[in-house]
Design an enzyme around this catalytic site. Structure first.
Site, mmCIF file in Angstrom:
data_model
loop_
_atom_site.group_PDB
_atom_site.id
_atom_site.type_symbol
_atom_site.label_atom_id
_atom_site.label_comp_id
_atom_site.label_asym_id
_atom_site.label_seq_id
_atom_site.Cartn_x
_atom_site.Cartn_y
_atom_site.Cartn_z
ATOM 1 N N PHE A 1 -4.163 3.307 14.889
ATOM 2 C CA PHE A 1 -4.612 4.181 14.110
ATOM 3 C C PHE A 1 -5.729 3.828 13.130
ATOM 4 O O PHE A 1 -5.700 2.515 13.010
ATOM 5 C CB PHE A 1 -3.488 4.366 12.947
ATOM 6 C CG PHE A 1 -2.446 5.784 13.460
ATOM 7 C CD1 PHE A 1 -1.725 5.471 14.796
ATOM 8 C CD2 PHE A 1 -2.400 6.822 12.861
ATOM 9 C CE1 PHE A 1 -0.703 6.398 15.131
ATOM 10 C CE2 PHE A 1 -1.561 7.982 13.291
ATOM 11 C CZ PHE A 1 -1.000 7.650 14.509
ATOM 12 N N ASP B 1 -4.019 -6.295 4.978
ATOM 13 C CA ASP B 1 -4.924 -7.011 5.763
ATOM 14 C C ASP B 1 -4.710 -8.609 5.302
ATOM 15 O O ASP B 1 -5.161 -9.524 6.050
ATOM 16 C CB ASP B 1 -6.337 -6.713 5.324
ATOM 17 C CG ASP B 1 -6.768 -5.333 6.245
ATOM 18 O OD1 ASP B 1 -6.474 -5.173 7.168
ATOM 19 O OD2 ASP B 1 -7.270 -4.482 5.427
ATOM 20 N N PRO C 1 -1.958 -11.806 10.630
ATOM 21 C CA PRO C 1 -2.404 -11.612 11.847
ATOM 22 C C PRO C 1 -2.406 -9.971 12.200
ATOM 23 O O PRO C 1 -2.127 -9.044 11.589
ATOM 24 C CB PRO C 1 -0.897 -11.879 12.737
ATOM 25 C CG PRO C 1 -0.047 -11.638 11.522
ATOM 26 C CD PRO C 1 -0.842 -11.860 10.227
ATOM 27 N N ASP C 2 -3.362 -9.681 13.343
ATOM 28 C CA ASP C 2 -3.816 -8.267 13.544
ATOM 29 C C ASP C 2 -2.769 -8.010 14.977
ATOM 30 O O ASP C 2 -2.932 -8.436 15.867
ATOM 31 C CB ASP C 2 -5.198 -8.034 13.826
ATOM 32 C CG ASP C 2 -5.519 -6.612 14.043
ATOM 33 O OD1 ASP C 2 -4.647 -5.770 14.632
ATOM 34 O OD2 ASP C 2 -6.476 -6.541 13.550
ATOM 35 N N ILE C 3 -1.785 -7.063 14.288
ATOM 36 C CA ILE C 3 -0.632 -6.588 15.439
ATOM 37 C C ILE C 3 -1.440 -6.141 16.478
ATOM 38 O O ILE C 3 -1.083 -6.458 17.595
ATOM 39 C CB ILE C 3 0.475 -6.045 14.733
ATOM 40 C CG1 ILE C 3 1.043 -7.296 13.556
ATOM 41 C CG2 ILE C 3 1.513 -5.862 15.665
ATOM 42 C CD1 ILE C 3 1.991 -6.203 12.575
ATOM 43 N N ASN D 1 0.846 -1.250 -0.161
ATOM 44 C CA ASN D 1 -0.043 0.042 -0.136
ATOM 45 C C ASN D 1 0.899 1.167 0.061
ATOM 46 O O ASN D 1 2.177 1.077 -0.080
ATOM 47 C CB ASN D 1 -0.909 -0.198 1.101
ATOM 48 C CG ASN D 1 -0.257 -0.081 2.714
ATOM 49 O OD1 ASN D 1 0.475 0.820 2.731
ATOM 50 N ND2 ASN D 1 -0.401 -1.157 3.251
ATOM 51 N N LYS E 1 9.541 -16.957 -9.805
ATOM 52 C CA LYS E 1 8.666 -16.028 -10.382
ATOM 53 C C LYS E 1 7.538 -16.904 -11.492
ATOM 54 O O LYS E 1 7.908 -17.975 -12.066
ATOM 55 C CB LYS E 1 9.561 -15.242 -11.300
ATOM 56 C CG LYS E 1 8.823 -14.112 -12.047
ATOM 57 C CD LYS E 1 9.837 -13.116 -12.589
ATOM 58 C CE LYS E 1 8.851 -12.224 -13.593
ATOM 59 N NZ LYS E 1 9.596 -11.397 -14.645
ATOM 60 N N LYS F 1 -10.604 -3.828 18.620
ATOM 61 C CA LYS F 1 -9.370 -3.997 18.510
ATOM 62 C C LYS F 1 -8.793 -4.227 19.916
ATOM 63 O O LYS F 1 -7.860 -4.610 20.456
ATOM 64 C CB LYS F 1 -8.422 -3.041 17.897
ATOM 65 C CG LYS F 1 -8.669 -2.761 16.437
ATOM 66 C CD LYS F 1 -7.554 -3.462 15.617
ATOM 67 C CE LYS F 1 -7.797 -3.230 14.063
ATOM 68 N NZ LYS F 1 -6.867 -3.624 13.336
ATOM 69 N N LYS G 1 -13.568 0.555 15.771
ATOM 70 C CA LYS G 1 -12.478 0.167 15.475
ATOM 71 C C LYS G 1 -11.640 -0.154 17.125
ATOM 72 O O LYS G 1 -11.136 -0.990 17.609
ATOM 73 C CB LYS G 1 -11.396 0.741 14.840
ATOM 74 C CG LYS G 1 -10.212 0.304 14.426
ATOM 75 C CD LYS G 1 -9.506 0.616 13.053
ATOM 76 C CE LYS G 1 -10.454 0.505 12.058
ATOM 77 N NZ LYS G 1 -9.750 1.046 10.911
HETATM 78 O O1 C5P Z 1 -8.093 -2.800 10.730
HETATM 79 P P1 C5P Z 1 -7.496 -1.559 10.342
HETATM 80 O O2 C5P Z 1 -6.471 -2.002 9.270
HETATM 81 O O3 C5P Z 1 -8.273 -0.595 9.786
HETATM 82 O O4 C5P Z 1 -6.891 -1.101 11.625
HETATM 83 C C1 C5P Z 1 -5.827 -0.135 11.723
HETATM 84 C C2 C5P Z 1 -5.253 -0.282 12.737
HETATM 85 O O5 C5P Z 1 -4.676 -1.573 13.120
HETATM 86 C C3 C5P Z 1 -3.836 0.260 12.788
HETATM 87 O O6 C5P Z 1 -3.428 0.871 14.117
HETATM 88 C C4 C5P Z 1 -2.803 -0.498 12.248
HETATM 89 O O7 C5P Z 1 -1.462 -0.434 12.522
HETATM 90 C C5 C5P Z 1 -3.268 -1.937 13.019
HETATM 91 N N1 C5P Z 1 -3.339 -3.029 12.301
HETATM 92 C C6 C5P Z 1 -2.327 -4.109 12.732
HETATM 93 N N2 C5P Z 1 -2.425 -5.210 12.331
HETATM 94 C C7 C5P Z 1 -3.090 -5.643 11.186
HETATM 95 C C8 C5P Z 1 -3.879 -4.682 10.655
HETATM 96 C C9 C5P Z 1 -4.092 -3.462 11.551
HETATM 97 O O8 C5P Z 1 -1.824 -3.670 13.813
HETATM 98 N N3 C5P Z 1 -3.199 -6.794 10.441
#
Ligand code: C5P
Length: 408
Positions: free
Chosen positions: A325, A277, A305-307, A209, A287, A343, A339
């Site tokens: 954020f 995501d 994974p969602d950090i 991105n 390749k 989260k 959010k």
């Molecule tokens: O779900 P979304 O991407 O909109 O959430 C944004 C927030 O979640 C940001 O703080 C981003 O750094 C964190 N994030 C994360 N791991 C992910 C997706 C988002 O830490 N896989």
């Protein structure tokens, strides 16, 4: 915030010198004393009278003037200052500084000083990217000169690119940061994620991105300036590693999570990274070949994974404060509030990243701070200023007793 601070402002010869007048005004408003040294070329762009009127002090230009030198020698000019600011810092004065020349009052003061120096470069894009200037800047950075900017944008010479002097408010923020003596985050450990992640499709292609990492890196630097021990986990970005911060470079979300978990016990986590995501479920080992007439290969994706959510999980290792954020293009506040709940983090910094705002990759940001207390709208600020404010708020929060924290 700058009460009692003494700034020696060196104005060199560039069209951006007109912004130095505004810089003096803003510094004076904050209580700083400003004394100006004007180079011969600088005097072609602004008059000594303007500098004198705004600084309410006399202006120094001539190394060999009996009055200038007898009343205030070049050594004394530096001794009397807490900080030297070169704005605009032209290619010429940067070259003279790097070479150690002392061929006019400005260069002599800069050579004779033992005070911190901040340079705000301003020049044509090709002069800024010329190998000679790049080498001079590198040399000066190694010697401890701090740089602010230049910014990207349209220039007086009808060209576009990096070379515009930073705006006066950005230079003021950098000066405040350099002169900040308080270290309210001393002894605290901070973790910051920044930049995009790259999810491999094959060894040469990836999904990613537009995140530049500017905001996350600025936050890491701001926390470090307040005394925190900062670990920055960064995806691939073009911005430099911030000074005084331990920076770990990663590519994918999986690597970013692993680096965050390896950072150990932390007091505050700020997740500013734009984590992809989804990742490609089975990246190809070689390749992927394009075959004439064949269908494009399907891309099977699986969630990353969602950090932020992982770091926010309750438990003995949870940081006292977790900040996420929300980069949104619509329903900013509602999505940010939602959010925060999903989260499990404490604060959300919400920013509108619709293309029209220029936030992605740009220098400025308009944010809302969403906490349990409600929603706070911040004015549009340089990303450094957003970082400074956020770091100050974090310091305030961590200084509060636990009972007060719970109420937030
Ligand atoms: O779900 P979304 O991407 O909109 O959430 C944004 C927030 O979640 C940001 O703080 C981003 O750094 C964190 N994030 C994360 N791991 C992910 C997706 C988002 O830490 N896989």
């Amino acid at each position: 915030m700058l009460h009692g601070k003494r700034i020696l402002l060196i104005v060199a010869g560039g069209i951006a010198a007109f912004k130095s007048l505004e810089l003096i005004r803003r510094l004076r408003e904050r209580g700083a004393a400003v004394r100006c040294v004007l180079t011969g070329a600088g005097a072609r762009f602004v008059t000594p009278l303007s500098l004198q009127a705004l600084s309410e002090d006399r202006v120094y230009s001539d190394m060999f003037s009996l009055t200038d030198e007898s009343e205030m020698g070049h050594i004394q000019l530096s001794r009397d200052a807490d900080l030297l600011v070169v704005a605009p810092a032209t290619a010429n004065i940067l070259a003279r500084m790097a070479a150690g020349l002392a061929d006019d009052l400005a260069a002599t003061v800069l050579l004779a000083t033992d005070k911190p120096v901040l340079a705000a470069p301003a020049m044509n894009v090709r002069m800024w990217t010329h190998a000679a200037t790049v080498a001079n800047v590198e040399t000066l950075k190694k010697r401890g000169v701090t740089f602010i900017g230049p910014n990207d944008g349209a220039m007086a010479c009808n060209e576009h690119g990096p070379g515009r002097m930073s705006e006066p408010e950005e230079i003021v923020a950098a000066i405040e940061a350099m002169l900040a003596t308080e270290q309210p985050l001393a002894g605290k450990r901070a973790l910051v994620t920044s930049g995009p992640t790259r999810e491999a499709i094959d060894p040469v292609r990836y999904i990613s991105n537009h995140s530049s990492g500017k905001q996350g890196h600025a936050i890491a630097a701001a926390l470090a300036r307040l005394g925190a021990e900062v670990t920055l986990v960064s995806g691939p970005v073009a911005v430099a590693d911030p000074a005084g911060v331990r920076t770990i470079h990663v590519d994918s979300a999986d690597q970013m999570l692993a680096a965050c978990l390896a950072a150990g016990v932390i007091d505050v986590a700020v997740c500013a990274a734009a984590v992809a995501d989804w990742k490609v479920t089975r990246p190809a080992g070689a390749k992927i070949k394009k075959k004439a007439g064949a269908q494009p290969p399907p891309l099977e994706l699986s969630p990353n994974p969602d950090i932020l959510a992982t770091l926010s999980k309750p438990g003995p290792r949870r940081p006292a404060l977790v900040v996420g954020f929300a980069a949104e293009t619509e329903n900013l506040i509602a999505n940010a509030i939602d959010k925060r709940g999903r989260k499990g983090c404490d604060w959300i910094v919400a920013n509108d990243v619709s293309p029209a705002t220029g936030t992605f990759g740009g220098e400025r940001n308009t944010v809302h701070l969403v906490s349990a207390k409600g929603v706070e709208a911040w004015p549009t600020l340089a990303k450094d200023e957003v970082a400074g404010r956020l770091a100050a708020r974090i310091a305030l929060h961590l200084a509060q007793p636990r009972s007060a924290e719970a109420a937030e």
